[in-house]
Write an enzyme that holds these catalytic residues in place. Structure first.
Site, PDB file in Angstrom:
ATOM      1  NE  ARG A  11      22.301  20.027  46.688  1.00 18.51           N
ATOM      2  CZ  ARG A  11      21.691  18.945  47.159  1.00 18.51           C
ATOM      3  NH1 ARG A  11      22.128  17.726  46.803  1.00 18.51           N
ATOM      4  NH2 ARG A  11      20.655  19.052  47.960  1.00 18.51           N
ATOM      5  CE  LYS A  53      22.618  12.550  44.303  1.00 19.14           C
ATOM      6  NZ  LYS A  53      22.860  13.314  43.091  1.00 19.14           N
TER       7      LYS A  53
END
Length: 486
Positions: free
Chosen positions: A457, A422
């Protein structure tokens, strides 16, 4: 053995039913002076405990809940699901146990008759009545919590002889330390089996079928490249493959159901037929109910919804009918608006994420999705600033504690985190390219697992699997050390 046990409780007309689908009991607590009255003028709260060890146990639960609804018993809350070894008569299958809260206008005798009809329809046989065992108390505590904050809950807690009610009884029996011990574990039905998320952290490998995902957009658009990537992730240790055909990166444009399905279905069918997939799970990342329905019909085992039902009003009803685990993620707005200045405003991010996420999960539960099929995701990177993401990574216990004030059952749901590659990791580590953020991802995954995450994840399965194994070993060692000191 007696079937019905009635106890008078002062002042308030409440009753609790305990029902088992095979070898157990049914109990009813109420204060009605005239027990011949069968219908009530207003809805009353009831608690019904369920258990089954015959046939398809999870299917028995599903059918029992359906029959309750048809009988005028509207379920409002669900406990977690527990698998337990049989007691006393040990040469029989393991039980699954849970409990539900409901409202009904049925009087005590009418309620008893309705539940006995359900038991009979599901093949119940008479057997031993068991009370004050962990597998009975645990689901009731899931429903009632520890706070005795109103007269109705106080009446239920008075079923226990302890001054602190059922919660004190649960703690005296051993409380959370019993889970995983003494033949009882907390489980989730998935892929025709029961999965105990507490045994180890599960690794979910990401497969993006989109041309514009922030990290690997365009890399796996052909069926061949997608299958090859799945084969690689499984060989590296992935437990779950999460397939997404719609980008949810910041400011991503939304595509139609038809376009998403055109990308998804050929790959899903190819992946489902892979022999390497045996024992693994397939998740589909979508916020469309039509995509979710089609994906499950083609073999997907769970649905991962970044919007927690906010972007499709039919999602909860569809998931309830599909009977698959549902990942509900926190996000404000949609991918186009989630990073707006308004959506990034928090006074206390863990507190507000807990409250907003619980609100969505509560709606899901009222729509018929049991707590035992729900996975919660605090939404790292979605409607969050860098410092918000850091607060969440280290604040998972605070999120659970906040949710527990509303529902013990939901607070005990598996937590999924997805910090992989991210932007906030790039901002902290000065890595503008997403593919350079794997070391930072490993560090964030480590922090999250040590804080209580159950599923991670990730894009890079191999290295994160190693990090997860180390974290699990640390946590196991810590638990063993604590137990040895007690």
């Amino acid at each position: 053995m007696g079937i019905l046990k009635c106890l008078g409780l002062p002042r308030h007309q409440v009753f609790t039913a305990k029902k088992y689908l095979n070898v157990s009991s049914f109990s009813c607590l109420h204060t009605e002076q005239n027990s011949s009255v069968e219908a009530l003028s207003q809805d009353e709260d009831v608690v019904i405990a369920l258990g089954s060890n015959v046939g398809n146990r999870v299917h028995n639960f599903k059918e029992a809940l359906k029959m309750m609804k048809k009988s005028g018993i509207q379920v409002t809350r669900h406990a977690c699901l527990y698998e337990t070894a049989p007691a006393y008569i040990t040469d029989q299958p393991c039980f699954i146990n849970s409990a539900v809260r409901a409202v009904t206008k049925l009087g005590p005798h009418e309620l008893l008759a309705a539940l006995k009809r359900i038991e009979k329809n599901l093949g119940r046989t008479d057997g031993i009545r068991i009370w004050e065992r962990p597998f009975v108390i645990a689901p009731l505590v899931d429903l009632l919590g520890s706070a005795i904050d109103n007269d109705t809950v106080a009446s239920w807690h008075s079923f226990s002889s302890h001054s602190g009610g059922l919660y004190e009884l649960w703690e005296k029996l051993g409380g959370e330390s019993l889970i995983g011990q003494d033949g009882i574990c907390r489980v989730m039905p998935v892929a025709n089996g029961l999965l105990d998320w507490s045994l180890r952290t599960s690794v979910m490998g990401i497969l993006n079928l989109t041309p514009d995902s922030f990290s690997d957009g365009g890399n796996f658009q052909s069926v061949e490249s997608a299958v090859s990537q799945v084969r690689l992730m499984i060989s590296e240790g992935a437990d779950i493959i999460d397939i997404g055909a719609q980008s949810t990166r910041p400011k991503a444009s939304r595509i139609s159901v038809e376009e998403e399905l055109s990308r998804l279905i050929p790959v899903l069918e190819a992946v489902k037929s892979m022999p390497e997939l045996e024992g693994k799970l397939i998740s589909v990342d979508t916020f469309y109910s039509d995509v979710a329905s089609e994906a499950v019909s083609r073999g997907a085992h769970l649905i991962n919804d970044v919007s927690a039902g906010q972007l499709d009003p039919n999602m909860f009803k569809v998931i309830a009918d599909l009977d698959v685990p549902y990942v509900a993620m926190h996000m404000r707005g949609d991918p186009c608006t989630m990073q707006s200045s308004e959506n990034l405003k928090y006074d206390d991010v863990c507190k507000e994420v807990s409250s907003e996420l619980y609100s969505r999960v509560r709606q899901a539960e009222l729509s018929g999705i049991p707590a035992w099929r729900i996975i919660i995701d605090p939404g790292i990177g979605f409607s969050k600033k860098t410092e918000d993401n850091l607060d969440i990574l280290t604040g998972l216990p605070a999120i659970r504690a906040k949710i527990a004030k509303s529902s013990f059952a939901i607070s005990r749901a598996p937590i999924l985190i997805g910090p992989s590659r991210k932007r906030f990791l790039g901002d902290i580590c000065s890595r503008p390219s997403a593919v350079e953020r794997d070391p930072a991802t490993i560090a964030s995954i480590t922090a999250g697992v040590l804080a209580g995450a159950n599923i991670v994840r990730v894009h890079n399965v191999k290295d994160n699997c190693d990090a997860v194994k180390l974290c699990d070993a640390i946590l196991k060692h810590k638990r063993s050390a604590m137990e040895s000191r007690q």
